[in-house]
Scaffold this motif. Structure first.
Motif, PDB file in Angstrom:
ATOM      1  N   UNK A  13       0.832  -1.206   0.000  1.00 54.06           N
ATOM      2  CA  UNK A  13       0.000   0.000   0.000  1.00 54.06           C
ATOM      3  C   UNK A  13       0.867   1.257   0.000  1.00 54.06           C
ATOM      4  N   UNK A  14       1.964   1.236   0.743  1.00 54.15           N
ATOM      5  CA  UNK A  14       2.885   2.382   0.770  1.00 54.15           C
ATOM      6  C   UNK A  14       3.493   2.597  -0.620  1.00 54.15           C
ATOM      7  N   UNK A  33      -3.686   9.668   5.617  1.00 55.62           N
ATOM      8  CA  UNK A  33      -2.623   8.745   5.220  1.00 55.62           C
ATOM      9  C   UNK A  33      -1.342   9.036   5.988  1.00 55.62           C
ATOM     10  N   UNK A  34      -1.013  10.312   6.106  1.00 58.60           N
ATOM     11  CA  UNK A  34       0.176  10.708   6.867  1.00 58.60           C
ATOM     12  C   UNK A  34       0.084  10.201   8.306  1.00 58.60           C
ATOM     13  N   UNK A  72      -0.123   0.043  16.170  1.00 59.75           N
ATOM     14  CA  UNK A  72       0.582   0.055  14.893  1.00 59.75           C
ATOM     15  C   UNK A  72      -0.162  -0.789  13.851  1.00 59.75           C
ATOM     16  N   UNK A  73      -0.612  -1.961  14.257  1.00 60.87           N
ATOM     17  CA  UNK A  73      -1.323  -2.850  13.330  1.00 60.87           C
ATOM     18  C   UNK A  73      -2.655  -2.243  12.885  1.00 60.87           C
ATOM     19  N   UNK A  74      -3.364  -1.608  13.814  1.00 57.07           N
ATOM     20  CA  UNK A  74      -4.637  -0.968  13.452  1.00 57.07           C
ATOM     21  C   UNK A  74      -4.402   0.172  12.457  1.00 57.07           C
ATOM     22  N   UNK A  80      -4.096   0.791   4.700  1.00 60.09           N
ATOM     23  CA  UNK A  80      -4.362  -0.124   3.584  1.00 60.09           C
ATOM     24  C   UNK A  80      -5.783   0.084   3.058  1.00 60.09           C
ATOM     25  N   UNK A  81      -6.757   0.235   3.952  1.00 54.91           N
ATOM     26  CA  UNK A  81      -8.144   0.446   3.538  1.00 54.91           C
ATOM     27  C   UNK A  81      -8.310   1.707   2.705  1.00 54.91           C
TER      28      UNK A  81
END
Length: 86
Positions: A13-14, A33-34, A72-74, A80-81
């Motif tokens: 995604x990045x 996003x940032x 971090x995972x959230x 990604x969404x």
């Protein structure tokens, strides 16, 4: 150390985001996003008491602070969404 499936999807995604034109994204999406990227890669914001911060940096800091409750995972999942929705 082997990358997790989430890390692989996040890195994809990045890469996808880096290929996008910044002008094609609304500013609120850029800020989200940032913030998600920073939360995903650096964790909670550590306040830097800089009085010389410009307005742009203030908005970026505010966006990051608003999502500081996420792990971090959230944050990776949210990032990604957004990318997948564009």
């Amino acid at each position: 150390m082997e990358e997790s499936e989430l890390d692989i999807r996040f890195n994809e995604a990045v890469t996808k985001a880096a290929e996008m034109s910044q002008a094609s994204l609304p500013q609120d999406v850029q800020l989200r996003l940032y913030a998600y990227y920073k939360q995903a890669t650096q964790g909670n914001l550590h306040r830097n008491a800089s009085s010389a911060a410009d307005l742009r940096n203030a908005f970026k800091t505010n966006a990051w602070m608003q999502i500081s409750h996420l792990s971090s995972d959230e944050a990776k999942e949210c990032y990604i969404q957004i990318i997948n929705s564009l």
